[in-house]
Enzyme design. Structure first.
Site, PDB file in Angstrom:
ATOM      1  N   ASP A  81       0.826  -1.218   0.000  1.00 52.82           N
ATOM      2  CA  ASP A  81       0.000   0.000   0.000  1.00 52.82           C
ATOM      3  C   ASP A  81       0.857   1.264   0.000  1.00 52.82           C
ATOM      4  O   ASP A  81       2.061   1.217   0.263  1.00 52.82           O
ATOM      5  CB  ASP A  81      -0.931   0.017   1.226  1.00 52.82           C
ATOM      6  CG  ASP A  81      -0.180  -0.057   2.561  1.00 52.82           C
ATOM      7  OD1 ASP A  81       0.868  -0.722   2.620  1.00 52.82           O
ATOM      8  OD2 ASP A  81      -0.634   0.568   3.535  1.00 52.82           O
ATOM      9  N   GLU A 143       0.105  -1.402   5.736  1.00 56.90           N
ATOM     10  CA  GLU A 143       1.223  -0.999   6.602  1.00 56.90           C
ATOM     11  C   GLU A 143       1.075   0.453   7.015  1.00 56.90           C
ATOM     12  O   GLU A 143       1.408   0.831   8.130  1.00 56.90           O
ATOM     13  CB  GLU A 143       2.562  -1.200   5.877  1.00 56.90           C
ATOM     14  CG  GLU A 143       3.796  -0.969   6.746  1.00 56.90           C
ATOM     15  CD  GLU A 143       4.330   0.461   6.748  1.00 56.90           C
ATOM     16  OE1 GLU A 143       5.194   0.760   7.573  1.00 56.90           O
ATOM     17  OE2 GLU A 143       3.872   1.290   5.927  1.00 56.90           O
TER      18      GLU A 143
END
Ligand code: ZN
Length: 384
Positions: A81, A143
């Site tokens: 991400d 994350e």
């Protein structure tokens, strides 16, 4: 393997596949397409692919790719991400790689989809029969928000590599330590009433004033009792971040809340820090029964330390990167990956100064150095 993209094309495809994660639902996107892209590439290279839905996310996935068999080996890990972006500050389309002045610009070039483009190239010439130990590639979800992907991966204990490298942008300096991070909301429940009759109420602002006093004492204690010279800020920190309470000058304040942030040093557990906080507030909790409570605002992220002494991974990383290892101020997935029982470092191309910034870039000058590091690590931990 001619149908696999070259480095630049794979980077372009990764950046053109948005996978923003955010606690704000309007920004939050899935990461399914990025995971599929990586799965297709690594599958062509002979890797065995496992894709798992990550619990407690908005439909996000982790990918684990495995080449070779047996025990141990090397895990190359990163997050799939990116953070959201500020459209007006970007000079180009964040989802389109633009090459200018020997740099690749784009959202996720250094933090850290670019790392997967490097891994792909490093694996192109690998033949499965050459591998003495397995090579794993892990791409996690979320994350940038909750670290739910890494936490879930660690809980499952699917693999037990000898070593793990997380390719966050460290300017190719091996990172072996960072602080932990947690934030709490302290709530004080008073009793509202007319300001002319103080005895009929309990003023929450007066109680929070005492809470702040205790927290400042705790902050000083932390600074005095815990020191690690590897960090620029050598002690754990406690920050009073936001306060809210009351509504009117002529009412006794009925409720007040204070948000704080604490950053622990390696070696301190989350529960130790929470214990210190509870201890600091205990006298007030006894003085004002059932009026003071505190809760986590977000899931905490633990501190991280890879012991340097006796670590072949740290020695090798220092040798091939040409840099001594260091401690950093930002948090990573390293403490979770370390729970697999492997030596773990954070080491990757690009600078943290460009991460989470408009016009994020990866400099061309990092390419050959990163290739060399990956080749040598694969050689050491999978081929010999
Ligand atoms: Zn990152």
């Amino acid at each position: 393997m001619n149908h696999l993209p070259n480095f630049t094309d794979s980077l372009k495809q990764l950046i053109a596949t948005p996978s923003i994660s955010s606690t704000q639902p309007s920004w939050d996107q899935g990461n399914h397409d990025v995971i599929q892209l990586l799965a297709a590439w690594f599958e062509q290279l002979g890797f065995e692919i496992t894709i798992q839905a990550v619990p407690e996310t908005r439909n996000k996935f982790n990918l684990l790719a495995k080449l070779g068999s047996g025990e141990g080996g090397l895990l190359l890990a990163g997050h799939s991400d990116t953070v959201p972006f500020d459209e007006h500050s970007w000079q180009s389309d964040p989802h389109k790689v633009v090459e200018k002045a020997d740099k690749f610009y784009g959202l996720g070039t250094c933090d850290m989809k670019g790392f997967f483009a490097f891994i792909l190239q490093a694996c192109k010439n690998l033949e499965v029969h050459q591998l003495k130990k397995p090579l794993y590639v892990l791409a996690t979800a979320d994350e940038e928000t909750t670290m739910a992907g890494a936490r879930f991966f660690a809980q499952q204990q699917l693999v037990k590599p000898d070593v793990a490298i997380i390719g966050e942008p460290t300017s190719l300096v091996p990172v072996v330590m960072h602080k932990g991070h947690m934030s709490h909301r302290i709530k004080v429940q008073g009793q509202s009433g007319h300001s002319s009759k103080p005895s009929l109420g309990v003023n929450a602002i007066e109680i929070i004033y005492q809470v702040i006093g205790e927290l400042i004492v705790l902050k000083e204690k932390l600074a005095l009792n815990f020191v690690n010279q590897s960090f620029d800020v050598t002690s754990p920190t406690l920050n009073l971040g936001a306060i809210q309470g009351g509504d009117n000058a002529n009412r006794i304040c009925g409720q007040c809340q204070l948000d704080i942030d604490m950053r622990s040093l390696p070696g301190m557990t989350d529960s130790e820090l929470i214990h210190l906080l509870a201890d600091a507030l205990k006298p007030l909790a006894e003085k004002y029964p059932n009026r003071i409570s505190f809760d986590e605002l977000h899931p905490s992220s633990p501190s991280f330390e890879q012991k340097q002494q006796g670590s072949h991974l740290v020695s090798l990383a220092e040798e091939i990167s040409g840099h001594s290892c260091c401690a950093v101020n930002y948090a990573t997935e390293a403490p979770y990956i370390q729970q697999l029982g492997c030596q773990t470092i954070v080491l990757g191309p690009g600078s943290i100064n460009q991460a989470h910034q408009p016009n994020e870039f990866l400099a061309h000058s990092e390419i050959s150095k990163t290739d060399t590091i990956l080749m040598k690590m694969i050689q050491r931990y999978c081929l010999s």
